[in-house]
Design an enzyme around this catalytic site. Structure first.
Site, PDB file in Angstrom:
ATOM      1  N   GLU A 170       6.074   6.689  -8.938  1.00 25.97           N
ATOM      2  CA  GLU A 170       4.648   6.338  -8.811  1.00 25.97           C
ATOM      3  C   GLU A 170       3.988   7.176  -7.726  1.00 25.97           C
ATOM      4  OE1 GLU A 170       3.607   2.100  -8.547  1.00 25.97           O
ATOM      5  OE2 GLU A 170       5.621   1.624  -9.212  1.00 25.97           O
TER       6      GLU A 170
ATOM      7  N   MET B  34      -3.714  -6.938  -7.558  1.00 27.50           N
ATOM      8  CA  MET B  34      -3.114  -7.912  -8.465  1.00 27.50           C
ATOM      9  C   MET B  34      -4.113  -8.968  -8.943  1.00 27.50           C
ATOM     10  SD  MET B  34      -0.262  -6.448  -8.642  1.00 27.50           S
ATOM     11  CE  MET B  34       1.039  -7.445  -9.348  1.00 27.50           C
TER      12      MET B  34
ATOM     13  N   GLY C  81       0.771  -1.243   0.000  1.00 29.73           N
ATOM     14  CA  GLY C  81       0.000   0.000   0.000  1.00 29.73           C
ATOM     15  C   GLY C  81       0.797   1.285   0.000  1.00 29.73           C
TER      16      GLY C  81
ATOM     17  N   ASN D 197      -5.519   2.963 -12.951  1.00 33.79           N
ATOM     18  CA  ASN D 197      -4.553   1.977 -12.494  1.00 33.79           C
ATOM     19  C   ASN D 197      -3.161   2.570 -12.596  1.00 33.79           C
ATOM     20  OD1 ASN D 197      -3.566  -0.661 -11.718  1.00 33.79           O
ATOM     21  ND2 ASN D 197      -2.986  -0.994 -13.853  1.00 33.79           N
TER      22      ASN D 197
ATOM     23  N   ILE E 174      -7.037  -9.720 -12.145  1.00 34.34           N
ATOM     24  CA  ILE E 174      -7.555  -9.280 -13.447  1.00 34.34           C
ATOM     25  C   ILE E 174      -9.072  -9.228 -13.346  1.00 34.34           C
ATOM     26  CG2 ILE E 174      -7.771  -9.896 -15.887  1.00 34.34           C
ATOM     27  CD1 ILE E 174      -5.043 -11.285 -15.624  1.00 34.34           C
TER      28      ILE E 174
ATOM     29  N   ARG F 272     -14.495 -15.235 -11.592  1.00 36.95           N
ATOM     30  CA  ARG F 272     -14.039 -13.843 -11.644  1.00 36.95           C
ATOM     31  C   ARG F 272     -15.232 -12.890 -11.617  1.00 36.95           C
ATOM     32  NH1 ARG F 272      -9.071 -12.795 -13.361  1.00 36.95           N
ATOM     33  NH2 ARG F 272      -8.733 -14.567 -14.696  1.00 36.95           N
TER      34      ARG F 272
ATOM     35  N   HIS G 270       0.858   1.337 -13.006  1.00 37.44           N
ATOM     36  CA  HIS G 270       1.652   0.165 -13.395  1.00 37.44           C
ATOM     37  C   HIS G 270       3.127   0.575 -13.438  1.00 37.44           C
ATOM     38  CE1 HIS G 270       2.339  -3.782 -15.066  1.00 37.44           C
ATOM     39  NE2 HIS G 270       3.169  -3.221 -15.935  1.00 37.44           N
TER      40      HIS G 270
ATOM     41  N   ASP H  29      -3.588  -4.052 -17.389  1.00 33.32           N
ATOM     42  CA  ASP H  29      -2.526  -3.059 -17.603  1.00 33.32           C
ATOM     43  C   ASP H  29      -2.553  -2.413 -18.987  1.00 33.32           C
ATOM     44  OD1 ASP H  29      -1.617  -3.674 -15.061  1.00 33.32           O
ATOM     45  OD2 ASP H  29      -0.312  -5.269 -15.797  1.00 33.32           O
TER      46      ASP H  29
ATOM     47  N   ASN I 105       1.427   3.112  -2.670  1.00 31.92           N
ATOM     48  CA  ASN I 105       0.641   4.033  -3.509  1.00 31.92           C
ATOM     49  C   ASN I 105      -0.615   4.486  -2.788  1.00 31.92           C
ATOM     50  OD1 ASN I 105       1.635   4.534  -6.421  1.00 31.92           O
ATOM     51  ND2 ASN I 105       2.115   2.373  -6.048  1.00 31.92           N
TER      52      ASN I 105
HETATM   53  C1  GAR Z   1       3.341  -0.882  -7.443  1.00 30.65           C
HETATM   54  O1  GAR Z   1       4.636  -0.810  -7.933  1.00 30.65           O
HETATM   55  C2  GAR Z   1       2.329  -0.893  -8.580  1.00 30.65           C
HETATM   56  O2  GAR Z   1       2.711  -0.112  -9.669  1.00 30.65           O
HETATM   57  C3  GAR Z   1       2.307  -2.361  -8.945  1.00 30.65           C
HETATM   58  O3  GAR Z   1       2.323  -3.020  -7.705  1.00 30.65           O
HETATM   59  C4  GAR Z   1       3.073  -2.237  -6.772  1.00 30.65           C
HETATM   60  C5  GAR Z   1       2.238  -2.098  -5.526  1.00 30.65           C
HETATM   61  O4  GAR Z   1       2.987  -1.521  -4.487  1.00 30.65           O
HETATM   62  N1  GAR Z   1       1.141  -2.675  -9.706  1.00 30.65           N
HETATM   63  C6  GAR Z   1       1.131  -3.534 -10.718  1.00 30.65           C
HETATM   64  O5  GAR Z   1       2.101  -4.200 -11.027  1.00 30.65           O
HETATM   65  C7  GAR Z   1      -0.202  -3.632 -11.438  1.00 30.65           C
HETATM   66  N2  GAR Z   1      -0.073  -4.415 -12.607  1.00 30.65           N
HETATM   67  P1  GAR Z   1       2.227  -0.811  -3.283  1.00 30.65           P
HETATM   68  O6  GAR Z   1       1.197  -1.808  -2.741  1.00 30.65           O
HETATM   69  O7  GAR Z   1       3.309  -0.566  -2.277  1.00 30.65           O
HETATM   70  O8  GAR Z   1       1.608   0.447  -3.787  1.00 30.65           O
END
Ligand code: GAR
Length: 208
Positions: A175, A91, A13, A108, A93, A66, A110, A146, A15
């Protein structure tokens, strides 16, 4: 009025934390009102709880399809009267119907310069390809994985002695700046999804 925004997470978490911190500013146009995790042990849940944001664990393992999993997420979003959704390290889809239902209202982040290196093991992919620049992308989610019209990107150098971990850390730093800025622009109405394109109102500039 601040837009009621939910954040979907699966992990630690960082982000999410950046979005929560940005939304503390009284003039920030989005308010984080709900955090949904598909994992009960996601570190991001504690970040939400510390910020007094309601959390909801919806485990994908509890659903046989899903579609049913997405229906549970959709119900939680509607119950909380959410207008915008930010995926932040979520994570899973989504099914096509979920993406269509939230189209234009779901973002999103990425950790690559999309359309390069979607999916998982992103930094391993970048190092294997030998790229000299990588980065991150915030985009409208319009397909299951993505992809979708780009709202913002930031680039970082790839250094000769990088490992997936050192590159991930350098990209993550970007990010944490780019995602709150992108959410601000969307919540302000300065970027919109129109006919499958991100339309930047202030510059009359379009990005596919
Ligand atoms: C981040 O780097 C994000 O960009 C990536 O997962 C990480 C989560 O970190 N997301 C993906 O790869 C989506 N396809 P966080 O939980 O510390 O924010």
């Amino acid at each position: 009025m601040r837009l009621r925004t939910a954040v979907l997470i699966s992990g630690r978490g960082r982000n999410l934390n950046a979005l929560v911190e940005a939304a503390r500013a009284p003039d920030y146009p989005a308010e984080i009102v709900l955090v949904i995790s598909n994992k009960a042990d996601a570190g991001g849940l504690a970040i939400a709880e510390r910020a007094c944001i309601p959390t909801n664990v919806i485990s994908n393992k509890a659903y046989s399809s899903r579609e049913d999993f997405d229906a549970a997420i959709d119900a939680a979003l509607r119950e909380a009267d959410v207008s915008l959704v930010c995926e932040a390290g979520f994570m899973r889809i989504h099914s096509e119907w979920f993406v269509e239902r939230w189209e234009g209202r779901i973002l999103n982040v990425h950790p690559s310069l999309l359309p390069a290196f979607p999916g998982i093991r992103v930094h391993e992919q970048a190092l294997a390809a030998g790229v000299k620049i990588s980065g991150c992308t915030v985009h409208f989610l319009t397909h299951a994985l993505d992809s979708g019209p780009i709202i913002a990107q930031a680039a970082v150098p790839v250094l000769p002695d990088d490992t997936p971990e050192t590159l991930a850390a350098r990209v993550l730093t970007e990010e944490l700046k780019v995602y709150p800025a992108a959410l601000k622009r969307v919540a302000d109405g300065r970027v919109k999804l129109e006919n499958g394109r991100a339309v930047f109102q202030e510059q009359s500039e379009t990005h596919a």
